[in-house]
Design a protein around this motif. Structure first.
Motif, PDB file in Angstrom:
ATOM      1  N   THR A 246      -8.892   4.139   6.006  1.00  0.00           N
ATOM      2  CA  THR A 246      -9.322   3.515   7.260  1.00  0.00           C
ATOM      3  C   THR A 246      -8.491   2.288   7.632  1.00  0.00           C
ATOM      4  O   THR A 246      -8.478   1.892   8.800  1.00  0.00           O
ATOM      5  N   VAL A 247      -7.823   1.689   6.687  1.00  0.00           N
ATOM      6  CA  VAL A 247      -7.023   0.494   7.000  1.00  0.00           C
ATOM      7  C   VAL A 247      -5.520   0.737   6.834  1.00  0.00           C
ATOM      8  O   VAL A 247      -4.723  -0.181   7.004  1.00  0.00           O
ATOM      9  N   TRP A 248      -5.122   1.957   6.510  1.00  0.00           N
ATOM     10  CA  TRP A 248      -3.742   2.233   6.112  1.00  0.00           C
ATOM     11  C   TRP A 248      -2.730   1.844   7.190  1.00  0.00           C
ATOM     12  O   TRP A 248      -1.774   1.106   6.932  1.00  0.00           O
ATOM     13  N   ASP A 249      -2.933   2.350   8.416  1.00  0.00           N
ATOM     14  CA  ASP A 249      -1.954   2.066   9.479  1.00  0.00           C
ATOM     15  C   ASP A 249      -1.850   0.571   9.744  1.00  0.00           C
ATOM     16  O   ASP A 249      -0.753   0.028   9.923  1.00  0.00           O
ATOM     17  N   GLU A 250      -2.997  -0.109   9.779  1.00  0.00           N
ATOM     18  CA  GLU A 250      -2.983  -1.541  10.052  1.00  0.00           C
ATOM     19  C   GLU A 250      -2.403  -2.331   8.870  1.00  0.00           C
ATOM     20  O   GLU A 250      -1.782  -3.370   9.049  1.00  0.00           O
ATOM     21  N   SER A 251      -2.602  -1.815   7.661  1.00  0.00           N
ATOM     22  CA  SER A 251      -1.992  -2.467   6.487  1.00  0.00           C
ATOM     23  C   SER A 251      -0.476  -2.421   6.602  1.00  0.00           C
ATOM     24  O   SER A 251       0.206  -3.434   6.402  1.00  0.00           O
ATOM     25  N   LEU A 252       0.064  -1.250   6.926  1.00  0.00           N
ATOM     26  CA  LEU A 252       1.520  -1.122   7.052  1.00  0.00           C
ATOM     27  C   LEU A 252       2.034  -2.000   8.191  1.00  0.00           C
ATOM     28  O   LEU A 252       3.080  -2.644   8.071  1.00  0.00           O
ATOM     29  N   ALA A 253       1.291  -2.026   9.299  1.00  0.00           N
ATOM     30  CA  ALA A 253       1.718  -2.827  10.448  1.00  0.00           C
ATOM     31  C   ALA A 253       1.649  -4.327  10.156  1.00  0.00           C
ATOM     32  O   ALA A 253       2.281  -5.124  10.847  1.00  0.00           O
ATOM     33  N   SER A 254       0.892  -4.717   9.122  1.00  0.00           N
ATOM     34  CA  SER A 254       0.766  -6.133   8.765  1.00  0.00           C
ATOM     35  C   SER A 254       1.923  -6.631   7.909  1.00  0.00           C
ATOM     36  O   SER A 254       2.081  -7.839   7.714  1.00  0.00           O
ATOM     37  N   LEU A 255       2.712  -5.695   7.358  1.00  0.00           N
ATOM     38  CA  LEU A 255       3.803  -6.079   6.458  1.00  0.00           C
ATOM     39  C   LEU A 255       5.033  -6.513   7.238  1.00  0.00           C
ATOM     40  O   LEU A 255       5.393  -5.908   8.242  1.00  0.00           O
ATOM     41  N   LYS A 256       5.713  -7.520   6.727  1.00  0.00           N
ATOM     42  CA  LYS A 256       6.989  -7.887   7.315  1.00  0.00           C
ATOM     43  C   LYS A 256       8.077  -6.939   6.774  1.00  0.00           C
ATOM     44  O   LYS A 256       7.852  -6.256   5.756  1.00  0.00           O
ATOM     45  N   PRO A 257       9.232  -6.867   7.416  1.00  0.00           N
ATOM     46  CA  PRO A 257      10.301  -6.008   6.892  1.00  0.00           C
ATOM     47  C   PRO A 257      10.593  -6.361   5.424  1.00  0.00           C
ATOM     48  O   PRO A 257      10.713  -7.540   5.074  1.00  0.00           O
ATOM     49  N   ILE A 272      -4.529  10.867   5.014  1.00  0.00           N
ATOM     50  CA  ILE A 272      -4.040  10.247   6.242  1.00  0.00           C
ATOM     51  C   ILE A 272      -2.770  10.954   6.701  1.00  0.00           C
ATOM     52  O   ILE A 272      -1.979  11.410   5.879  1.00  0.00           O
ATOM     53  N   PRO A 273      -2.541  11.030   8.023  1.00  0.00           N
ATOM     54  CA  PRO A 273      -1.205  11.394   8.487  1.00  0.00           C
ATOM     55  C   PRO A 273      -0.289  10.187   8.285  1.00  0.00           C
ATOM     56  O   PRO A 273      -0.726   9.039   8.414  1.00  0.00           O
ATOM     57  N   PHE A 274       0.952  10.436   7.944  1.00  0.00           N
ATOM     58  CA  PHE A 274       1.822   9.317   7.567  1.00  0.00           C
ATOM     59  C   PHE A 274       3.180   9.463   8.246  1.00  0.00           C
ATOM     60  O   PHE A 274       3.861  10.482   8.089  1.00  0.00           O
ATOM     61  N   ASN A 275       3.565   8.456   9.029  1.00  0.00           N
ATOM     62  CA  ASN A 275       4.840   8.446   9.742  1.00  0.00           C
ATOM     63  C   ASN A 275       5.953   7.952   8.812  1.00  0.00           C
ATOM     64  O   ASN A 275       6.098   6.759   8.573  1.00  0.00           O
ATOM     65  N   LEU A 276       6.732   8.890   8.287  1.00  0.00           N
ATOM     66  CA  LEU A 276       7.761   8.538   7.297  1.00  0.00           C
ATOM     67  C   LEU A 276       8.835   7.611   7.854  1.00  0.00           C
ATOM     68  O   LEU A 276       9.490   6.883   7.108  1.00  0.00           O
ATOM     69  N   SER A 277       9.026   7.631   9.184  1.00  0.00           N
ATOM     70  CA  SER A 277      10.091   6.802   9.750  1.00  0.00           C
ATOM     71  C   SER A 277       9.823   5.312   9.548  1.00  0.00           C
ATOM     72  O   SER A 277      10.743   4.496   9.625  1.00  0.00           O
ATOM     73  N   ILE A 278       8.553   4.948   9.273  1.00  0.00           N
ATOM     74  CA  ILE A 278       8.235   3.544   9.002  1.00  0.00           C
ATOM     75  C   ILE A 278       9.031   3.033   7.808  1.00  0.00           C
ATOM     76  O   ILE A 278       9.542   1.910   7.792  1.00  0.00           O
ATOM     77  N   LEU A 279       9.170   3.886   6.789  1.00  0.00           N
ATOM     78  CA  LEU A 279       9.885   3.465   5.578  1.00  0.00           C
ATOM     79  C   LEU A 279      11.375   3.297   5.844  1.00  0.00           C
ATOM     80  O   LEU A 279      12.043   2.469   5.227  1.00  0.00           O
ATOM     81  N   GLN A 280      11.894   4.088   6.783  1.00  0.00           N
ATOM     82  CA  GLN A 280      13.317   4.023   7.096  1.00  0.00           C
ATOM     83  C   GLN A 280      13.610   2.811   7.975  1.00  0.00           C
ATOM     84  O   GLN A 280      14.572   2.069   7.744  1.00  0.00           O
ATOM     85  N   GLY A 281      12.770   2.597   8.968  1.00  0.00           N
ATOM     86  CA  GLY A 281      13.045   1.544   9.934  1.00  0.00           C
ATOM     87  C   GLY A 281      12.760   0.147   9.425  1.00  0.00           C
ATOM     88  O   GLY A 281      13.460  -0.805   9.759  1.00  0.00           O
ATOM     89  N   ARG A 282      11.715   0.009   8.596  1.00  0.00           N
ATOM     90  CA  ARG A 282      11.336  -1.317   8.082  1.00  0.00           C
ATOM     91  C   ARG A 282      11.257  -1.189   6.578  1.00  0.00           C
ATOM     92  O   ARG A 282      10.184  -0.927   6.061  1.00  0.00           O
ATOM     93  N   PRO A 283      12.310  -1.317   5.885  1.00  0.00           N
ATOM     94  CA  PRO A 283      12.309  -0.910   4.479  1.00  0.00           C
ATOM     95  C   PRO A 283      11.154  -1.509   3.682  1.00  0.00           C
ATOM     96  O   PRO A 283      11.237  -2.635   3.196  1.00  0.00           O
ATOM     97  N   LEU A 284      10.092  -0.729   3.557  1.00  0.00           N
ATOM     98  CA  LEU A 284       8.899  -1.172   2.840  1.00  0.00           C
ATOM     99  C   LEU A 284       8.885  -0.563   1.448  1.00  0.00           C
ATOM    100  O   LEU A 284       9.512   0.461   1.194  1.00  0.00           O
ATOM    101  N   THR A 285       8.138  -1.184   0.561  1.00  0.00           N
ATOM    102  CA  THR A 285       7.927  -0.631  -0.775  1.00  0.00           C
ATOM    103  C   THR A 285       6.442  -0.351  -0.935  1.00  0.00           C
ATOM    104  O   THR A 285       5.624  -1.264  -0.818  1.00  0.00           O
ATOM    105  N   LEU A 286       6.112   0.913  -1.162  1.00  0.00           N
ATOM    106  CA  LEU A 286       4.722   1.311  -1.363  1.00  0.00           C
ATOM    107  C   LEU A 286       4.527   1.621  -2.841  1.00  0.00           C
ATOM    108  O   LEU A 286       5.246   2.426  -3.415  1.00  0.00           O
ATOM    109  N   MET A 287       3.535   0.970  -3.449  1.00  0.00           N
ATOM    110  CA  MET A 287       3.350   1.102  -4.894  1.00  0.00           C
ATOM    111  C   MET A 287       1.952   1.618  -5.222  1.00  0.00           C
ATOM    112  O   MET A 287       0.966   1.199  -4.629  1.00  0.00           O
ATOM    113  N   GLY A 288       1.894   2.505  -6.210  1.00  0.00           N
ATOM    114  CA  GLY A 288       0.626   2.873  -6.800  1.00  0.00           C
ATOM    115  C   GLY A 288       0.278   1.884  -7.901  1.00  0.00           C
ATOM    116  O   GLY A 288       1.056   0.983  -8.225  1.00  0.00           O
ATOM    117  N   SER A 289      -0.900   2.058  -8.486  1.00  0.00           N
ATOM    118  CA  SER A 289      -1.293   1.144  -9.559  1.00  0.00           C
ATOM    119  C   SER A 289      -1.558   1.934 -10.829  1.00  0.00           C
ATOM    120  O   SER A 289      -0.705   2.037 -11.687  1.00  0.00           O
TER     121      SER A 289
END
Ligand SMILES: [Zn+2]
Length: 343
Positions: A246-257, A272-289
């Protein structure tokens, strides 16, 4: 001994408060006289049959704090009466990851209160290697908050995203057990904390505990806009998420490049549906625990002893009222951890 166990999966009515045989400590093991044991979302999954038990009946209770009651052969340096908290996962010690000092990836690990009998009982048999001492000033109920929620938050913020004092971090669901520890650890590290929750009273509590800014994600569903306002348009360095879909899209949008997101819970959904281009355009690091090591448990206890880290006890119940604690856990109207007192 008195214990809370399940003989078959189901609702809270399947929790049995009754008598179970007192266990014996084998070589390298300790018998702990349990005094405090917390309740977790994982308990609800185990009780309902959605998580492995390794066979029934099974005594629940993933979090354990108490006193050393008896020592098995070869156990040093513990002695009877020592006040201890217990790392939850029992590791084999001789698989390849264990031999490499990466026991969080142990191939044969089992959970106390999951595949092994746990701490919702007067006594629990645990490997001595899983023990850590607790400070004299810390009560057993507070200590019982540490093994799952505290250790998970430590693993995420210290081991995974390696949060730094000069960074801004968004802590989701700050009223949860993991979220409340995330707040306290991030402030202990020295970072700036923006905390979210779904009710204003939880946000007030978060402020009392040191949150620099708070956002109600129920009344402000597009909370990334507020995060941007609070960070001069940049976004945060780190998002600590124990909510999920429920917070995934807004979490990603809250991150700085270049920002990092670590996820440790999907209590609000995992698909969730996931827009892969987010990782390309704003190089983010997504981590599991995932897994937690004995190494990091010891490190977290160092911060408890010397760095001011505390646990937040939201509500306490008698062990006999575990079913009520499960219902409160499902309702989420509490801040911190739900803890059971063991008679
Ligand atoms: Zn192993």
């Amino acid at each position: 001994m008195k214990a809370v166990y399940i003989a078959e999966p189901g609702g809270p009515e399947k929790l049995i408060f009754g008598d179970r045989p007192e266990p014996e400590a084998g070589p390298g093991e300790v018998l702990v006289r349990v005094r405090g044991t917390a309740v977790n979302h994982a308990d609800l999954a185990i009780r309902a049959g959605r998580s492995a038990t390794g066979g029934l009946p099974r005594i629940l209770g993933l979090d354990i704090a108490g006193e050393v009651a008896r020592l098995g052969s070869g156990v040093t340096p513990w002695k009877e009466g020592d006040r201890v908290v217990v790392e939850n996962r029992v590791k084999c010690g001789d698989c390849t990851p264990c031999l490499h000092g990466r026991d969080e990836f142990c191939e044969r690990q089992k959970r106390l209160g999951g595949e092994l009998d746990g701490g919702h009982a007067q006594y629990c048999r645990v490997p001595a290697a899983n023990l850590q001492a607790i400070p004299a000033w810390m009560g057993f109920e507070e200590a019982a908050t540490l093994p799952l929620a505290g250790h998970t938050a430590w693993h995420c913020l210290v081991e995974r995203v390696q949060l730094q004092p000069w960074e801004d971090v968004l802590i989701q669901a700050v009223g949860s057990g993991v979220g409340s520890f995330g707040l306290l650890m991030a402030k202990g590290i020295g970072a700036r904390v923006i905390a979210t929750a779904g009710s204003d009273w939880k946000l007030e509590k978060a402020k009392e505990l040191g949150a620099d800014e708070v956002i109600n994600y129920t009344t402000t569903p597009k909370f990334s806009q507020r995060v941007k306002e609070l960070t001069s348009g940049r976004g945060v360095d780190v998002v600590f998420d124990c909510v999920g879909a429920t917070v995934w899209d807004e979490s990603l949008a809250s991150l700085k490049p270049g920002g990092r997101l670590v996820i440790t819970g999907t209590t609000a959904g995992s698909q969730i549906p996931f827009n892969l281009s987010i990782l390309q355009g704003r190089p983010l690091t997504l981590m599991g625990s995932g897994g937690r090591s004995r190494r990091s448990f010891a490190a977290m206890l160092h911060m408890v002893h010397y760095g001011g880290l505390r646990g937040v006890v939201g509500k306490t119940f008698d062990l006999a009222d575990t079913a009520k604690a499960h219902e409160v856990m499902a309702g989420r109207d509490f801040f911190g951890k739900l803890v059971l007192r063991v008679p």
